[in-house]
Design an enzyme around this catalytic site. Structure first.
Site, PDB file in Angstrom:
ATOM      1  CE1 TYR A  26      -3.969   2.147   0.664  1.00  0.00           C
ATOM      2  CE2 TYR A  26      -2.646   3.109   2.430  1.00  0.00           C
ATOM      3  CZ  TYR A  26      -3.763   3.136   1.613  1.00  0.00           C
ATOM      4  OH  TYR A  26      -4.683   4.160   1.739  1.00  0.00           O
ATOM      5  CE  LYS A  60      -3.651   4.947  -1.609  1.00  0.00           C
ATOM      6  NZ  LYS A  60      -4.688   5.491  -2.503  1.00  0.00           N
TER       7      LYS A  60
HETATM    8  P1  NAP Z   1     -13.348   2.591   0.908  1.00  0.00           P
HETATM    9  O1  NAP Z   1     -14.396   2.988   1.882  1.00  0.00           O
HETATM   10  O2  NAP Z   1     -12.853   1.196   0.900  1.00  0.00           O
HETATM   11  O3  NAP Z   1     -13.870   3.003  -0.561  1.00  0.00           O
HETATM   12  C1  NAP Z   1     -13.106   2.729  -1.704  1.00  0.00           C
HETATM   13  C2  NAP Z   1     -14.043   2.453  -2.832  1.00  0.00           C
HETATM   14  O4  NAP Z   1     -13.254   2.175  -4.027  1.00  0.00           O
HETATM   15  C3  NAP Z   1     -14.922   1.213  -2.594  1.00  0.00           C
HETATM   16  O5  NAP Z   1     -16.263   1.481  -2.900  1.00  0.00           O
HETATM   17  C4  NAP Z   1     -14.309   0.193  -3.532  1.00  0.00           C
HETATM   18  O6  NAP Z   1     -15.197  -0.788  -4.012  1.00  0.00           O
HETATM   19  C5  NAP Z   1     -13.847   1.070  -4.679  1.00  0.00           C
HETATM   20  N1  NAP Z   1     -12.907   0.363  -5.556  1.00  0.00           N
HETATM   21  C6  NAP Z   1     -11.951  -0.544  -5.194  1.00  0.00           C
HETATM   22  N2  NAP Z   1     -11.324  -1.007  -6.273  1.00  0.00           N
HETATM   23  C7  NAP Z   1     -11.882  -0.393  -7.352  1.00  0.00           C
HETATM   24  C8  NAP Z   1     -11.646  -0.481  -8.734  1.00  0.00           C
HETATM   25  N3  NAP Z   1     -10.706  -1.294  -9.239  1.00  0.00           N
HETATM   26  N4  NAP Z   1     -12.397   0.289  -9.582  1.00  0.00           N
HETATM   27  C9  NAP Z   1     -13.356   1.108  -9.084  1.00  0.00           C
HETATM   28  N5  NAP Z   1     -13.625   1.223  -7.757  1.00  0.00           N
HETATM   29  C10 NAP Z   1     -12.892   0.475  -6.903  1.00  0.00           C
HETATM   30  O7  NAP Z   1     -12.034   3.504   1.064  1.00  0.00           O
HETATM   31  P2  NAP Z   1     -11.847   4.979   1.652  1.00  0.00           P
HETATM   32  O8  NAP Z   1     -11.375   4.847   3.029  1.00  0.00           O
HETATM   33  O9  NAP Z   1     -13.002   5.825   1.329  1.00  0.00           O
HETATM   34  O10 NAP Z   1     -10.558   5.434   0.801  1.00  0.00           O
HETATM   35  C11 NAP Z   1     -10.642   6.209  -0.372  1.00  0.00           C
HETATM   36  C12 NAP Z   1      -9.223   6.528  -0.829  1.00  0.00           C
HETATM   37  O11 NAP Z   1      -8.530   7.220   0.209  1.00  0.00           O
HETATM   38  C13 NAP Z   1      -8.390   5.289  -1.146  1.00  0.00           C
HETATM   39  O12 NAP Z   1      -7.551   5.545  -2.262  1.00  0.00           O
HETATM   40  C14 NAP Z   1      -7.564   5.111   0.097  1.00  0.00           C
HETATM   41  O13 NAP Z   1      -6.364   4.413  -0.149  1.00  0.00           O
HETATM   42  C15 NAP Z   1      -7.317   6.548   0.505  1.00  0.00           C
HETATM   43  N6  NAP Z   1      -7.001   6.697   1.924  1.00  0.00           N
HETATM   44  C16 NAP Z   1      -7.895   6.350   2.891  1.00  0.00           C
HETATM   45  C17 NAP Z   1      -7.538   6.481   4.238  1.00  0.00           C
HETATM   46  C18 NAP Z   1      -8.476   6.134   5.374  1.00  0.00           C
HETATM   47  O14 NAP Z   1      -8.070   6.258   6.526  1.00  0.00           O
HETATM   48  N7  NAP Z   1      -9.700   5.708   5.109  1.00  0.00           N
HETATM   49  C19 NAP Z   1      -6.266   6.945   4.562  1.00  0.00           C
HETATM   50  C20 NAP Z   1      -5.385   7.278   3.558  1.00  0.00           C
HETATM   51  C21 NAP Z   1      -5.756   7.156   2.238  1.00  0.00           C
HETATM   52  P3  NAP Z   1     -15.244  -2.246  -3.302  1.00  0.00           P
HETATM   53  O15 NAP Z   1     -16.183  -2.097  -2.176  1.00  0.00           O
HETATM   54  O16 NAP Z   1     -15.752  -3.141  -4.380  1.00  0.00           O
HETATM   55  O17 NAP Z   1     -13.843  -2.560  -2.886  1.00  0.00           O
END
Ligand code: NAP
Length: 243
Positions: A152, A156
């Site tokens: 990861y 990133k």
């Molecule tokens: P999340 O709740 O898991 O939402 C991510 C969404 O992306 C899910 O609906 C997922 O669908 C979808 N997805 C996954 N693979 C995909 C693909 N190949 N094509 C299209 N859609 C896809 O994550 P989040 O926490 O909101 O995170 C959003 C972004 O912020 C991510 O890039 C994550 O790495 C980054 N981020 C998050 C955090 C945190 O603390 N939450 C921290 C740092 C960075 P599925 O349900 O099918 O997987």
């Protein structure tokens, strides 16, 4: 950029940070393209409730052709692609010595190659428009590294390389490209962590609380509205990682 009437494509936006970003852009009057592996009708309707138009496009952004179909659908429906937010991402955590090859490949394919795929297709349209804003979701662990997240954090960190290079290549045509590095945000991605890990992460946050998707969405709007900021990374992490 004045977002009213503009088109914003947000990947992985049926929930979590992506959905909060879609709502924030809709509140600014932008038409929204929700993309995800599954896009419920109610999600699209809840964005339309802000008085803007919205479509849902099911596409796996890690697939080059499906990423093209997403960008094409946005252009066909709204006539432009003004904002692209690369938000879709996954985690497959594990210690380096136990990490499966597939878990490394899947994370790189979705988080890193997926970001390339959509930018590759959207930038063609933005170059012709001579305007556009690209916003990539990185992570503080892309800057600091993190035990159990080699795949990861590599993906990133790679997103930051994409961001800075795209900013340099596309800047002359008025296209900005910036990154957000969230810390510990309350979504499905972090809900799966153990209470012990959550407690440890909270103790590393000077502002003393977990971030909300809306906190991150404010940064996305800030980048989209500012035409004179490019190639930058803003941490949205309550002070977790200071550079
Ligand atoms: P999340 O709740 O898991 O939402 C991510 C969404 O992306 C899910 O609906 C997922 O669908 C979808 N997805 C996954 N693979 C995909 C693909 N190949 N094509 C299209 N859609 C896809 O994550 P989040 O926490 O909101 O995170 C959003 C972004 O912020 C991510 O890039 C994550 O790495 C980054 N981020 C998050 C955090 C945190 O603390 N939450 C921290 C740092 C960075 P599925 O349900 O099918 O997987």
């Amino acid at each position: 950029m004045d977002l009213k009437g503009k088109t914003a494509v947000i990947t992985g936006s049926s929930r979590g940070i992506g959905f909060a970003i879609a709502e924030a852009f809709a509140k600014k009057g932008a038409n929204i393209v929700i993309n995800d592996i599954v896009v419920p009708d109610e999600t699209v309707e809840s964005i339309k409730a802000y008085g803007v138009d919205c479509i849902g496009v099911v596409a796996d952004i890690s697939d080059f052709e499906q990423a093209k179909s997403l960008i094409d659908a946005a252009k066909d429906k709204f006539g432009s692609v003004d904002v692209l937010v690369n938000n879709a991402g996954i985690t497959r955590d594990g210690l380096l010595l136990r990490m499966k090859e597939k878990d490394f490949d899947d994370v790189i394919r979705i988080n890193l190659k997926g970001t390339f795929n959509t930018i590759r297709h959207a930038s063609k349209i933005m170059l012709r428009q001579r305007s556009g804003a690209i916003i990539n979701l990185s992570s503080v662990v892309g800057l600091s590294g993190n035990v159990g997240q080699l795949n990861y954090s590599a993906s990133k960190a790679g997103v930051l390389g994409i961001t800075k290079t795209a900013a340099k290549e596309l800047g002359a045509r008025g296209i900005t490209c910036n990154a957000i590095a969230p810390g510990f945000i309350k979504t499905a991605m972090t809900e799966v962590l153990s209470d012990e890990v959550k407690k440890e992460m909270l103790s590393a946050i000077p502002l003393g609380r977990q971030g909300l998707p809306e906190d991150v969405a404010k940064v996305a709007v800030f980048f989209a509205e500012n035409d004179y900021i490019t190639g930058q990374v803003v941490n949205c992490d309550g002070g977790m990682v200071m550079q």
